[in-house]
Design a protein around this motif. Structure first.
Motif, PDB file in Angstrom:
ATOM      1  N   ILE A 165       0.862  -1.187   0.000  1.00  0.00           N
ATOM      2  CA  ILE A 165       0.000   0.000   0.000  1.00  0.00           C
ATOM      3  C   ILE A 165       0.897   1.235   0.000  1.00  0.00           C
ATOM      4  N   THR A 166       0.666   2.107  -0.959  1.00  0.00           N
ATOM      5  CA  THR A 166       1.480   3.326  -1.052  1.00  0.00           C
ATOM      6  C   THR A 166       0.747   4.467  -0.360  1.00  0.00           C
ATOM      7  N   VAL A 167       1.376   5.011   0.684  1.00  0.00           N
ATOM      8  CA  VAL A 167       0.810   6.163   1.401  1.00  0.00           C
ATOM      9  C   VAL A 167       1.931   7.175   1.614  1.00  0.00           C
ATOM     10  N   ASP A 168       1.553   8.462   1.557  1.00  0.00           N
ATOM     11  CA  ASP A 168       2.552   9.507   1.790  1.00  0.00           C
ATOM     12  C   ASP A 168       2.840   9.668   3.279  1.00  0.00           C
ATOM     13  N   ARG A 169       1.778   9.584   4.057  1.00  0.00           N
ATOM     14  CA  ARG A 169       1.928   9.717   5.501  1.00  0.00           C
ATOM     15  C   ARG A 169       0.806   8.945   6.197  1.00  0.00           C
ATOM     16  N   VAL A 170       1.019   8.673   7.468  1.00  0.00           N
ATOM     17  CA  VAL A 170       0.013   7.970   8.280  1.00  0.00           C
ATOM     18  C   VAL A 170      -0.749   9.019   9.069  1.00  0.00           C
ATOM     19  N   ARG A 171      -2.028   9.139   8.765  1.00  0.00           N
ATOM     20  CA  ARG A 171      -2.824  10.159   9.450  1.00  0.00           C
ATOM     21  C   ARG A 171      -3.589   9.560  10.634  1.00  0.00           C
ATOM     22  N   ARG A 172      -4.015  10.435  11.532  1.00  0.00           N
ATOM     23  CA  ARG A 172      -4.782  10.014  12.703  1.00  0.00           C
ATOM     24  C   ARG A 172      -6.242   9.785  12.321  1.00  0.00           C
ATOM     25  N   LEU A 173      -6.962   9.055  13.232  1.00  0.00           N
ATOM     26  CA  LEU A 173      -8.389   8.816  13.008  1.00  0.00           C
ATOM     27  C   LEU A 173      -9.128   9.022  14.324  1.00  0.00           C
ATOM     28  N   LYS A 174     -10.169   9.862  14.261  1.00  0.00           N
ATOM     29  CA  LYS A 174     -11.023  10.082  15.416  1.00  0.00           C
ATOM     30  C   LYS A 174     -12.445   9.724  15.022  1.00  0.00           C
ATOM     31  N   GLU A 185      -9.993   6.996  19.204  1.00  0.00           N
ATOM     32  CA  GLU A 185      -8.998   7.762  18.455  1.00  0.00           C
ATOM     33  C   GLU A 185      -7.774   6.887  18.248  1.00  0.00           C
ATOM     34  N   PHE A 186      -7.272   6.834  17.012  1.00  0.00           N
ATOM     35  CA  PHE A 186      -6.122   6.004  16.673  1.00  0.00           C
ATOM     36  C   PHE A 186      -4.986   6.893  16.172  1.00  0.00           C
ATOM     37  N   ASP A 187      -3.734   6.488  16.522  1.00  0.00           N
ATOM     38  CA  ASP A 187      -2.564   7.268  16.098  1.00  0.00           C
ATOM     39  C   ASP A 187      -2.299   7.115  14.606  1.00  0.00           C
ATOM     40  N   GLY A 188      -2.727   5.992  14.022  1.00  0.00           N
ATOM     41  CA  GLY A 188      -2.496   5.771  12.599  1.00  0.00           C
ATOM     42  C   GLY A 188      -3.681   5.089  11.947  1.00  0.00           C
ATOM     43  N   TYR A 189      -3.964   5.476  10.681  1.00  0.00           N
ATOM     44  CA  TYR A 189      -5.131   4.929   9.986  1.00  0.00           C
ATOM     45  C   TYR A 189      -4.823   4.894   8.491  1.00  0.00           C
ATOM     46  N   VAL A 190      -4.971   3.684   7.906  1.00  0.00           N
ATOM     47  CA  VAL A 190      -4.797   3.529   6.462  1.00  0.00           C
ATOM     48  C   VAL A 190      -5.938   2.660   5.962  1.00  0.00           C
ATOM     49  N   GLU A 191      -6.651   3.104   4.918  1.00  0.00           N
ATOM     50  CA  GLU A 191      -7.801   2.359   4.402  1.00  0.00           C
ATOM     51  C   GLU A 191      -7.617   2.115   2.910  1.00  0.00           C
ATOM     52  N   THR A 192      -7.871   0.859   2.496  1.00  0.00           N
ATOM     53  CA  THR A 192      -7.851   0.496   1.079  1.00  0.00           C
ATOM     54  C   THR A 192      -9.206  -0.090   0.724  1.00  0.00           C
ATOM     55  N   ILE A 245      -8.445  -2.254   6.384  1.00  0.00           N
ATOM     56  CA  ILE A 245      -8.235  -1.028   7.164  1.00  0.00           C
ATOM     57  C   ILE A 245      -7.139  -1.318   8.185  1.00  0.00           C
ATOM     58  N   LEU A 246      -6.087  -0.504   8.178  1.00  0.00           N
ATOM     59  CA  LEU A 246      -5.020  -0.627   9.164  1.00  0.00           C
ATOM     60  C   LEU A 246      -5.260   0.403  10.262  1.00  0.00           C
ATOM     61  N   LEU A 247      -5.393  -0.091  11.515  1.00  0.00           N
ATOM     62  CA  LEU A 247      -5.566   0.787  12.673  1.00  0.00           C
ATOM     63  C   LEU A 247      -4.331   0.649  13.546  1.00  0.00           C
ATOM     64  N   MET A 248      -3.668   1.795  13.841  1.00  0.00           N
ATOM     65  CA  MET A 248      -2.370   1.744  14.513  1.00  0.00           C
ATOM     66  C   MET A 248      -2.351   2.608  15.765  1.00  0.00           C
ATOM     67  N   GLU A 249      -1.618   2.085  16.762  1.00  0.00           N
ATOM     68  CA  GLU A 249      -1.272   2.856  17.954  1.00  0.00           C
ATOM     69  C   GLU A 249       0.246   2.913  18.019  1.00  0.00           C
ATOM     70  N   ILE A 250       0.803   4.078  18.360  1.00  0.00           N
ATOM     71  CA  ILE A 250       2.251   4.257  18.446  1.00  0.00           C
ATOM     72  C   ILE A 250       2.607   4.534  19.905  1.00  0.00           C
ATOM     73  N   LYS A 251       3.494   3.673  20.478  1.00  0.00           N
ATOM     74  CA  LYS A 251       3.881   3.796  21.873  1.00  0.00           C
ATOM     75  C   LYS A 251       5.402   3.786  21.989  1.00  0.00           C
ATOM     76  N   THR A 252       5.902   4.659  22.855  1.00  0.00           N
ATOM     77  CA  THR A 252       7.337   4.609  23.144  1.00  0.00           C
ATOM     78  C   THR A 252       7.654   3.362  23.966  1.00  0.00           C
ATOM     79  N   THR A 253       6.881   3.166  25.065  1.00  0.00           N
ATOM     80  CA  THR A 253       7.035   1.990  25.933  1.00  0.00           C
ATOM     81  C   THR A 253       5.725   1.212  25.922  1.00  0.00           C
TER      82      THR A 253
END
Length: 312
Positions: free
Chosen positions: A211-220, A226-233, A237-245
Motif C-alpha cells: 500500500i502506497t501512502v505519503d503519511r500515516v494520518r490520525r483517526l477520530k 482515536e487512533f494514532d495511525g489509519y490507512v484504508e484500502t 483497514i489498518l488501525l495503529m497505535e504508536i507507543k514509546t514503551t
C-alpha cells in the motif's frame, strides 16, 4: 293237697325263718351267696378294668408326652452339639489368637527393650543438652552485655537519623522538582519517538502490504475512539497505535477501541489492528501472549526503516 300248698306258700311269704330254712335246705341260699359274691367280684373286676383303662389312657398320654419330650431333647441335643462345635471353633480361634498374642508379646518385649535403650540414649543426650544449656546461658549473658552496647549504638544512630531526616526532606523537595521536569521531558521524548516512527512507517506499510501512502494520518471516530495511525484500502483497514514503551494495558486499551470502532466500521473490509513501539515495559512473552489473545499485531521499531513483527 291244695291246702298244704297254700299253707306252704303262706309260710314262705310270711315266715322269714321258714323261708330261709327252705332256701337253705334247697341249696338256694348258697347259690344266692355265691351269686352275691360273684356279683361283687364282677363289680370289682369291672371297676378294676375301668381303672386299668384309665391307667392305660394315662400311660398313653404320658407316653405321648415322653415322646414329645424325647423329640425336644433330641432337638436340644442337636443344638447343644452345634453349640459345642461352635465352642470348639471358638476355642481353636482363641488358641490361634492366643498364639498371636504371645508372638505380639515377644515383639513388644523386644520393642520395650529398644525403648529402654532409647531412653538411656535420651538421658545421655539430655545430659549433653543441659551442658549445652549451661554454655548457652553463659553465651546469653555475654549477648546481653553485647546487646546493651548495641542499644547504646542504636541510640546514637537514632540521633544521626534525626539529623538525616531533615536532609531527606530537603532531598524530597529537590526530587519532586526533578520529577516534574522529567514528566515534561518524557512527553517530549514520546512525541519525538512518535514523529520518528510516523516518518518511516509508510515505507514499512508499502513493503509489507503493498500500500502506497505519503503519511500515516490520525483517526477520530465520533468521540468514541482515536487512533494514532489509519490507512484504508478497498479491502482492508489498518488501525495503529504508536507507543514509546509498550505495556499490557496499552494492548487492552487498543482492544476496547477496536471493539468500539467495529460498530461503525465499513462492511466487507478486513480490520488489521497493530501497535508500533520501541521499548517493552513488561516481559516480552507476556506482551506477546496478550496481543495474540486479542488479535493485535506487535511491531517493534529499532530505528529508521527497521521494523520487526514480534508476534508472528
Amino acid at each position: 293237697m291244695s291246702n298244704l300248698k297254700d299253707e306252704l306258700l303262706r309260710l314262705l311269704r310270711e315266715n322269714e325263718s321258714f323261708r330261709m330254712e327252705v332256701l337253705r335246705m334247697l341249696g338256694i341260699m348258697d347259690v344266692n351267696v355265691a351269686l352275691s359274691q360273684l356279683t361283687d367280684s364282677v363289680n370289682k373286676l369291672t371297676k378294676s378294668i375301668e381303672d386299668l383303662r384309665e391307667e392305660v389312657r394315662k400311660l398313653w398320654e404320658e407316653n405321648h408326652r415322653i415322646w414329645e419330650e424325647i423329640s425336644k431333647l433330641r432337638e436340644e441335643n442337636r443344638k447343644i452339639w452345634e453349640e459345642i462345635q461352635k465352642m470348639r471353633e471358638d476355642i481353636r480361634e482363641l488358641r490361634e489368637e492366643n498364639q498371636k498374642m504371645w508372638e505380639e508379646m515377644g515383639k513388644l518385649r523386644e520393642e520395650n527393650q529398644k525403648i529402654w535403650e532409647e531412653i538411656r540414649r535420651l538421658r545421655e543426650e539430655n545430659q549433653k543438652i543441659w551442658e549445652e544449656i549451661r554454655k548457652l546461658r553463659e553465651e546469653v549473658n555475654k549477648l546481653w552485655e553485647e546487646n546493651h552496647k548495641i542499644w547504646e549504638e542504636i541510640r546514637k544512630i537514632w540521633e544521626e537519623i534525626h539529623g538525616l531526616r531533615k536532609s531527606h526532606e530537603d532531598l524530597i523537595r529537590i526530587v519532586k522538582g526533578v520529577l516534574k521536569d522529567l514528566g515534561g521531558l518524557s512527553r517530549t521524548v514520546g512525541k519525538l519517538v512518535e514523529q520518528d516512527i510516523r516518518h518511516y512507517l509508510p515505507a514499512w506499510i508499502r513493503e509489507t502490504y503493498g500500500i502506497t501512502v505519503d503519511r500515516v494520518r490520525r483517526l477520530k471516530v465520533n468521540n468514541i475512539a482515536e487512533f494514532d495511525g489509519y490507512v484504508e484500502t478497498e479491502d482492508k483497514i489498518l488501525l495503529m497505535e504508536i507507543k514509546t514503551t509498550l505495556r499490557t494495558r496499552d494492548i487492552k486499551d487498543m482492544t476496547e477501541k477496536i471493539e468500539k470502532y467495529r460498530a461503525q466500521a465499513p462492511s466487507g473490509k478486513t480490520i488489521i489492528p497493530m501497535i508500533i513501539y520501541t521499548i517493552e515495559g513488561e516481559g516480552p512473552e507476556k506482551l506477546i501472549n496478550t496481543a495474540k489473545l486479542h488479535g493485535i499485531m506487535l511491531i517493534k521499531h529499532y530505528g529508521e526503516y527497521e521494523f520487526e513483527l514480534i508476534n508472528q
